[in-house]
Design a protein around this motif. Structure first.
Motif, mmCIF file in Angstrom:
data_model
loop_
_atom_site.group_PDB
_atom_site.id
_atom_site.type_symbol
_atom_site.label_atom_id
_atom_site.label_comp_id
_atom_site.label_asym_id
_atom_site.label_seq_id
_atom_site.Cartn_x
_atom_site.Cartn_y
_atom_site.Cartn_z
ATOM 1 N N LEU A 118 50.471 19.002 67.858
ATOM 2 C CA LEU A 118 51.234 19.358 66.658
ATOM 3 C C LEU A 118 50.368 20.122 65.667
ATOM 4 N N GLN A 119 49.091 19.681 65.524
ATOM 5 C CA GLN A 119 48.220 20.364 64.559
ATOM 6 C C GLN A 119 48.025 21.823 64.934
ATOM 7 N N HIS A 120 47.856 22.086 66.231
ATOM 8 C CA HIS A 120 47.670 23.469 66.666
ATOM 9 C C HIS A 120 48.939 24.281 66.466
ATOM 10 N N MET A 121 50.065 23.705 66.835
ATOM 11 C CA MET A 121 51.328 24.448 66.735
ATOM 12 C C MET A 121 51.700 24.749 65.289
ATOM 13 N N GLU A 122 51.335 23.859 64.360
ATOM 14 C CA GLU A 122 51.603 24.144 62.952
ATOM 15 C C GLU A 122 50.774 25.334 62.461
ATOM 16 N N GLY A 123 49.664 25.611 63.143
ATOM 17 C CA GLY A 123 48.814 26.722 62.726
ATOM 18 C C GLY A 123 49.210 28.067 63.287
ATOM 19 N N MET A 124 50.109 28.087 64.296
ATOM 20 C CA MET A 124 50.437 29.380 64.908
ATOM 21 C C MET A 124 51.914 29.576 65.187
ATOM 22 N N ARG A 125 52.766 28.644 64.743
ATOM 23 C CA ARG A 125 54.185 28.728 65.062
ATOM 24 C C ARG A 125 54.874 29.935 64.430
ATOM 25 N N ASN A 126 54.254 30.551 63.423
ATOM 26 C CA ASN A 126 54.879 31.701 62.762
ATOM 27 C C ASN A 126 54.558 33.029 63.431
ATOM 28 N N VAL A 178 36.786 23.616 70.429
ATOM 29 C CA VAL A 178 35.766 23.624 69.373
ATOM 30 C C VAL A 178 34.911 22.363 69.456
ATOM 31 N N GLU A 179 35.560 21.211 69.670
ATOM 32 C CA GLU A 179 34.820 19.945 69.743
ATOM 33 C C GLU A 179 33.885 19.897 70.946
ATOM 34 N N MET A 180 34.205 20.618 72.007
ATOM 35 C CA MET A 180 33.324 20.705 73.172
ATOM 36 C C MET A 180 32.128 21.615 72.919
ATOM 37 N N GLY A 181 32.160 22.361 71.818
ATOM 38 C CA GLY A 181 31.085 23.289 71.516
ATOM 39 C C GLY A 181 31.236 24.623 72.210
ATOM 40 N N TRP A 182 32.420 24.869 72.776
ATOM 41 C CA TRP A 182 32.665 26.129 73.474
ATOM 42 C C TRP A 182 33.068 27.248 72.517
ATOM 43 N N ALA A 183 33.433 26.900 71.296
ATOM 44 C CA ALA A 183 33.808 27.895 70.277
ATOM 45 C C ALA A 183 33.349 27.374 68.930
ATOM 46 N N GLU A 184 33.323 28.269 67.927
ATOM 47 C CA GLU A 184 32.855 27.899 66.595
ATOM 48 C C GLU A 184 33.985 27.271 65.773
ATOM 49 N N GLN A 185 33.592 26.525 64.742
ATOM 50 C CA GLN A 185 34.580 25.947 63.832
ATOM 51 C C GLN A 185 35.437 27.033 63.202
ATOM 52 N N SER A 186 34.850 28.189 62.935
ATOM 53 C CA SER A 186 35.595 29.303 62.321
ATOM 54 C C SER A 186 36.655 29.877 63.250
ATOM 55 N N ASP A 187 36.591 29.536 64.549
ATOM 56 C CA ASP A 187 37.589 30.001 65.514
ATOM 57 C C ASP A 187 38.807 29.080 65.589
ATOM 58 N N LEU A 188 38.722 27.925 64.952
ATOM 59 C CA LEU A 188 39.760 26.902 65.091
ATOM 60 C C LEU A 188 41.084 27.357 64.491
ATOM 61 N N ILE A 189 42.142 27.206 65.264
ATOM 62 C CA ILE A 189 43.503 27.491 64.796
ATOM 63 C C ILE A 189 44.258 26.166 64.732
ATOM 64 N N GLY A 190 44.844 25.895 63.558
ATOM 65 C CA GLY A 190 45.572 24.650 63.378
ATOM 66 C C GLY A 190 45.548 24.191 61.937
ATOM 67 N N MET A 191 46.012 22.991 61.705
ATOM 68 C CA MET A 191 46.123 22.473 60.344
ATOM 69 C C MET A 191 44.783 22.440 59.617
ATOM 70 N N SER A 192 43.706 22.108 60.330
ATOM 71 C CA SER A 192 42.388 22.031 59.702
ATOM 72 C C SER A 192 41.564 23.288 59.943
ATOM 73 N N GLY A 193 42.189 24.321 60.479
ATOM 74 C CA GLY A 193 41.512 25.592 60.696
ATOM 75 C C GLY A 193 42.321 26.733 60.099
ATOM 76 N N SER A 194 42.430 27.824 60.822
ATOM 77 C CA SER A 194 43.197 28.971 60.356
ATOM 78 C C SER A 194 44.667 28.820 60.729
ATOM 79 N N CYS A 195 45.541 29.250 59.822
ATOM 80 C CA CYS A 195 46.972 29.350 60.111
ATOM 81 C C CYS A 195 47.308 30.832 60.208
ATOM 82 N N VAL A 196 47.908 31.235 61.311
ATOM 83 C CA VAL A 196 48.054 32.655 61.607
ATOM 84 C C VAL A 196 49.505 32.997 61.922
ATOM 85 N N SER A 197 49.851 34.262 61.741
ATOM 86 C CA SER A 197 51.195 34.742 62.095
ATOM 87 C C SER A 197 51.105 36.165 62.654
#
Length: 330
Positions: free
Chosen positions: A283-291, A251-270
């Motif tokens: 760790l931030q990413h894994m907390e968003g998708m570990r479930n 996301v920070e590289m501009g290759w994807a949108e902020q709304s695509d972000l998975i992690g603590m400051s983005g979407s948490c998914v299961s």
């Protein structure tokens, strides 16, 4: 026996899932019979019909307090919620008070902690009991490369839970536990001058599909190497009607949108399946998708941190695997 309170809301699906996620995080604590788990729910009407009773029984909740008063009609009337909680804490004396992850709950927690002169641990991902019979609160550090284990010494030990999707549990038809429901009509009047009103600025934020709704998610990491390859993965996800997400560096590289972000400051998914293309795993990413029910990683690095969560690991170049899947999945 120490009393653990979970501040919850079951009025709509989103709030219910956040509350159930908090209760799920507390299950390691509930393995210790020196703790009892109770739910506190504040609303303008009786909450009996909203309570997912079987879920709460499976999650070891022994009691729920349904606290009603018309002042709770407005969720932004934070003064009312704080005053009510002060009254209830003084009456019932819980030793621990945990809040689920909604914006409303985080604001109430912060204002209540100030009013009680209590410590507040924010965004906890897990709880456990140490050898001194204290609940330890685990949260990622700000640097994101390690976890902090925090023990509160306040009279009422307060924390907010890190947002995450609710882990699915099996509802047993042979549940024998009883759930005590106590309805409290709380006499509480807040002077009009103290009523909080929301004067926040409205921003024009584009509405995007929420990743939480997808059963399958394709996630892009820096291992894809370019915006072109990230877009190829996005098109593949769209073709098969599955979710598309990305790690923060992408996301920070501009290759994807902020709304695509998975992690603590983005979407948490299961989702049922999470397919990670070239993601090492902060760790931030894994907390968003570990479930996720099953996590498959495609990565040339066999020591990638994400692999500790994986159901399966494919040691391959993420770009080559993406091109292969594009050709095969037509």
């Amino acid at each position: 026996m120490s009393k653990v309170w979970a501040y919850c809301n079951f009025s709509d699906v989103n709030e219910r899932d956040k509350s159930l996620s908090l209760l799920y995080k507390l299950q390691d604590v509930m393995k210790d019979n020196r703790f009892t788990l109770e739910v506190i729910a504040l609303g303008a009407k009786r909450c009996d019909e909203d309570i997912p009773i079987q879920h709460l029984q499976c999650l070891n909740v022994s009691k729920i307090y349904c606290v009603t008063n018309n002042v709770f009609n407005g969720i932004n009337n934070y003064v009312a919620y704080v005053e009510a909680m002060k009254i209830l804490i003084n009456k019932y004396n819980p030793q621990y008070l945990m809040f689920s992850s909604s914006r409303h709950n985080r604001i109430v927690a912060a204002q209540l902690a100030t009013a009680l002169e209590s410590g507040l641990t924010a965004e906890c991902s897990k709880y456990y009991v140490n050898t001194d019979n204290e609940i330890v609160q685990i949260r990622p550090t700000f640097e994101g490369n390690t976890y902090a284990h925090i023990i509160s010494k306040s009279a009422v030990k307060m924390s907010t839970a890190l947002k995450s999707s609710y882990q699915r549990i099996s509802i047993s038809e042979s549940i024998t536990k009883t759930l005590d429901i106590e309805t409290i009509e709380l006499p509480l009047e807040i002077p009009h001058k103290n009523i909080y009103f929301n004067n926040s600025t409205a921003f024009n934020i584009p509405v995007t599909p929420k990743l939480e709704k997808y059963d399958v998610i394709f996630a892009a990491g820096m291992g894809l190497g370019s915006k072109e390859n990230v877009n190829k993965l996005k098109r593949l996800a769209k073709r098969h009607n599955v979710g598309f997400g990305a790690s923060r560096p992408v996301v920070e590289m501009g290759w994807a949108e902020q709304s695509d972000l998975i992690g603590m400051s983005g979407s948490c998914v299961s989702p049922n399946l999470y397919l990670a293309f070239g993601i090492s795993g902060s760790l931030q990413h894994m907390e968003g998708m570990r479930n996720a029910a099953k996590i498959i990683s495609i990565n040339t690095d066999k020591n990638a941190p994400l692999h500790q969560l994986c159901y399966s690991i494919i040691l391959a170049d993420a770009v080559e695997m993406l091109d292969y899947l594009i050709n095969e999945w037509r």
